[in-house]
Write a protein that holds these residues in place. Structure first.
Motif, PDB file in Angstrom:
ATOM      1  N   ALA A  14      45.751  38.560  46.998  1.00  0.00           N
ATOM      2  CA  ALA A  14      44.312  38.705  46.767  1.00  0.00           C
ATOM      3  C   ALA A  14      43.875  40.073  47.264  1.00  0.00           C
ATOM      4  O   ALA A  14      44.245  40.501  48.361  1.00  0.00           O
ATOM      5  CB  ALA A  14      43.552  37.620  47.510  1.00  0.00           C
ATOM      6  N   ASP A  17      37.965  40.716  44.787  1.00  0.00           N
ATOM      7  CA  ASP A  17      37.770  39.753  43.711  1.00  0.00           C
ATOM      8  C   ASP A  17      38.947  39.700  42.751  1.00  0.00           C
ATOM      9  O   ASP A  17      38.981  38.852  41.847  1.00  0.00           O
ATOM     10  CB  ASP A  17      36.499  40.101  42.919  1.00  0.00           C
ATOM     11  CG  ASP A  17      35.228  39.925  43.731  1.00  0.00           C
ATOM     12  OD1 ASP A  17      35.248  39.095  44.664  1.00  0.00           O
ATOM     13  OD2 ASP A  17      34.233  40.612  43.435  1.00  0.00           O
ATOM     14  N   ASP A  18      39.898  40.608  42.917  1.00  0.00           N
ATOM     15  CA  ASP A  18      41.024  40.711  41.995  1.00  0.00           C
ATOM     16  C   ASP A  18      42.293  40.106  42.591  1.00  0.00           C
ATOM     17  O   ASP A  18      42.366  39.819  43.793  1.00  0.00           O
ATOM     18  CB  ASP A  18      41.313  42.174  41.649  1.00  0.00           C
ATOM     19  CG  ASP A  18      40.105  42.900  41.098  1.00  0.00           C
ATOM     20  OD1 ASP A  18      39.219  42.218  40.531  1.00  0.00           O
ATOM     21  OD2 ASP A  18      40.045  44.135  41.218  1.00  0.00           O
ATOM     22  N   LEU A  19      43.296  39.958  41.742  1.00  0.00           N
ATOM     23  CA  LEU A  19      44.629  39.585  42.173  1.00  0.00           C
ATOM     24  C   LEU A  19      45.595  40.722  41.869  1.00  0.00           C
ATOM     25  O   LEU A  19      45.413  41.468  40.898  1.00  0.00           O
ATOM     26  CB  LEU A  19      45.109  38.322  41.450  1.00  0.00           C
ATOM     27  CG  LEU A  19      44.312  37.028  41.671  1.00  0.00           C
ATOM     28  CD1 LEU A  19      44.930  35.908  40.844  1.00  0.00           C
ATOM     29  CD2 LEU A  19      44.260  36.656  43.150  1.00  0.00           C
ATOM     30  N   ARG A  83      41.058  37.044  38.368  1.00  0.00           N
ATOM     31  CA  ARG A  83      41.296  35.702  38.911  1.00  0.00           C
ATOM     32  C   ARG A  83      41.025  34.669  37.819  1.00  0.00           C
ATOM     33  O   ARG A  83      40.009  34.735  37.131  1.00  0.00           O
ATOM     34  CB  ARG A  83      40.377  35.427  40.100  1.00  0.00           C
ATOM     35  CG  ARG A  83      40.771  36.144  41.385  1.00  0.00           C
ATOM     36  CD  ARG A  83      39.802  35.785  42.480  1.00  0.00           C
ATOM     37  NE  ARG A  83      40.089  36.464  43.730  1.00  0.00           N
ATOM     38  CZ  ARG A  83      40.741  35.901  44.742  1.00  0.00           C
ATOM     39  NH1 ARG A  83      41.151  34.662  44.657  1.00  0.00           N
ATOM     40  NH2 ARG A  83      40.959  36.579  45.859  1.00  0.00           N
TER      41      ARG A  83
END
Length: 277
Positions: A14, A17-19, A83
């Motif tokens: 993580a 807000d992104d992966l 995500r």
């Protein structure tokens, strides 16, 4: 960044807000991670996935945000992704009879509840591509399920949409590959839902870990085919006195080298690019 999941061959972090999806050089066969790495494997699969995501952009949205906005130590093998809420199904399309599909057919003439013609042999081309979903097992092996099972799991509308998309991705990929002398016998896809409900293609797509690639000029039904995928490692492991449970056997250097060469060859033939590690 926070490590969310370490899978057999990929790790997920993580980052806000992104992966960040990181493809390692690990190899798994029969759901067992082997102790030997295949150099550049993760980079090759990542770059091939990115190429395919571009080719398929008009078929279905994908999870890619950036291939460059990733930590330097993972450059080339990581993708910054959206995500998603992943769907609990492995979406598999088959155009040829091989692997678990062949074994299921030999039992009763069907795969995932789909009746196939009598008399098919290993590597036979099917009359038309078929959708053969499986469970997505967190432990143990995936199992075949029927289309009705998928409907019961995720609803009729989503099931119908993603069945169609799975077959379209396969057909488009198979057409592109055929122009380059490669048969895509089958492939496995994964999908998730974005926050706005959009269905999104995720994970990897049409790679040597998720597909069977065969040289078209050598295709001959009725026997095992020479492959550009990790079937080469499976075939080597099947010669061993190993019960397919952990710990897995170390891979000899010649098998490592041959596997890497196959991954590079299919990357170069599909993309038209020269591999540079």
């Amino acid at each position: 960044m926070e490590l969310l999941h370490s899978g057999k061959v990929r790790d997920v972090y993580a980052d806000g807000d992104d992966l960040i999806l990181v493809a390692s050089d690990r190899v798994s066969v029969y759901d067992v991670v082997l102790p030997t790495l295949v150099p550049d494997k993760g980079k090759i699969l990542t770059q091939l996935s990115l190429w395919w995501f571009e080719q398929l952009a008009d078929v279905v949205p994908n999870h890619v945000i950036s291939a460059t906005q990733v930590p330097d130590e993972w450059a080339g093998r990581a993708i910054r992704c959206r995500r998603l809420t992943m769907l609990p199904v492995e979406w598999i399309a088959r155009g040829y009879l091989a692997g678990l599909g062949l074994k299921e057919y030999e039992k009763g003439g069907t795969v995932s509840g789909i009746a196939l013609p009598d008399g098919l042999a290993e590597a036979s081309r099917l009359p038309e591509p078929i959708f053969t979903p499986t469970t997505k097992a967190s432990e143990g092996h995936d199992e075949f399920i029927t289309y009705d099972d998928v409907v019961a799991e995720i609803g009729a509308d989503t099931a119908a949409r993603l069945k169609d998309v799975t077959l379209e991705v396969y057909k488009r990929g198979a057409e592109i590959a055929a122009e380059r002398g490669i048969i895509i016998a089958d492939t496995k896809l994964e999908f998730g839902r974005a926050a706005d409900g959009t269905l999104v293609l995720a994970d990897e797509v049409l790679t040597s870990d998720s597909s069977r690639f065969w040289p078209a000029d050598e295709w001959e039904p009725g026997r095992a085919q020479r492959s550009y995928d990790k079937q080469y490692v499976r075939d080597w492991s099947s010669t061993l006195d190993w019960d397919r449970t952990p710990p897995g056997p170390a891979i000899p250097q010649d098998v490592v080298d041959a596997t890497r060469a196959r991954y590079i060859e299919v990357y170069e033939r599909l993309t038209g690019r020269t591999w540079q590690s």
